[in-house]
Design an enzyme around this catalytic site. Sequence first.
Site, PDB file in Angstrom:
ATOM      1  N   HIS A 149     -24.053  25.475 -42.203  1.00 47.91           N
ATOM      2  CA  HIS A 149     -24.820  24.634 -43.123  1.00 47.91           C
ATOM      3  C   HIS A 149     -26.312  24.687 -42.777  1.00 47.91           C
ATOM      4  CE1 HIS A 149     -24.209  21.003 -45.990  1.00 47.91           C
ATOM      5  NE2 HIS A 149     -25.411  21.516 -46.173  1.00 47.91           N
ATOM      6  N   ARG A 193     -21.531  23.275 -51.662  1.00 47.00           N
ATOM      7  CA  ARG A 193     -20.648  22.269 -51.087  1.00 47.00           C
ATOM      8  C   ARG A 193     -19.303  22.904 -50.801  1.00 47.00           C
ATOM      9  NH1 ARG A 193     -24.659  20.297 -50.241  1.00 47.00           N
ATOM     10  NH2 ARG A 193     -25.528  18.257 -50.827  1.00 47.00           N
ATOM     11  N   GLU A 227     -15.990  20.386 -43.112  1.00 42.82           N
ATOM     12  CA  GLU A 227     -17.038  20.642 -42.122  1.00 42.82           C
ATOM     13  C   GLU A 227     -17.481  19.407 -41.361  1.00 42.82           C
ATOM     14  OE1 GLU A 227     -21.330  20.512 -44.230  1.00 42.82           O
ATOM     15  OE2 GLU A 227     -20.051  22.116 -44.977  1.00 42.82           O
TER      16      GLU A 227
END
Length: 337
Positions: free
Chosen positions: A294, A233, A262
């Site tokens: 990601h 994260r 993000e």
Amino acid sequence: MRCLVTSARPYDQQFLNAANDGRHELVFVDTVLNADTAFIAQGYPAVCPFVDDTLDEQTLKTLAAGGTQLLALRSTGFNHVDIPAAERLRITVMRVRDYSPHAVAEFAVGLMLTLNRHLHKAYNRVREGNFLLDGLLGFDMHGKTVGIVGTGKIGAALASILHGMGCRLLGFDAVANPACQELGMRYVALEDLLRQSRIVSLHLPLVPDTRHLMNSERLALMPQGAMLINTSRGALIDTSALIAALKSRHLGAVGLDVYEEEAELYFHNLCDDIICDDSFERLLTFPNVVVTGHQAFFTAEALHTIAATTITNLDDFAAGRENGNIVRAPALGVPHP
């Protein structure tokens, strides 16, 4: 059930439809779910959001008013959902508790090798006809100390890979994982792990206690030239402190598959747009930083499991059955899978 799948990409439709096999009515939209767009879920008893959707209290109130009873998250993490608000509004939240831990673990190793052996630079050099090796010197992973922060399923999968490469393993977690201990991992305090590790890889959930876990003080504990990897994260790392550690040349390399801010960037095509996040743009200027969007979870095996679990969650909710994927407020402190 009639279920609205938000932030949907073509691969979501492919894998969810295959897992669903016609059992539920799935409606796919690429709209990102937030307080401004939640009205689109009017009349849907179930909504299936992704990690870039924002399920704050205002969004949840709109969903509840429109008849939504279930949030079937197609993710493991749930830090983007206000769980206490969902409980107050009688919206059940279910998640994908487990998917292929190997997907993320293998990607973390890929980032380590890319940074260590400068594969990103070598690729571009050769395409330009430059075959010099200057500046591409790396080190043997064998024998190096790697600290794994968070040793749940993903951390354990990473430990297994690194053990096979001959690395010395240090671990930090609230509870020791016997599978990691069998590999020779030694559990130490976080500060000791940071001081001793040539490479540190983060595998924790984002909860209040872990936000900015890697701040300026902890980054300073890492050895000169150490490598930091984050596939978990983004907000585990204080971005401003990270940039300062890179500018001072204290950190030797950083691999990020996640980023603190993000939500406005990832899972969108912005190639013809101007990115106004100055911190993100600054990170991209460092030659010893690799940033990906990601994608660590993004394997066929992981997507198959995510889709199958999501459909099972819809099945069980529709049938009034409880399963272990329900997220409740006290669960906010559980270890990362």
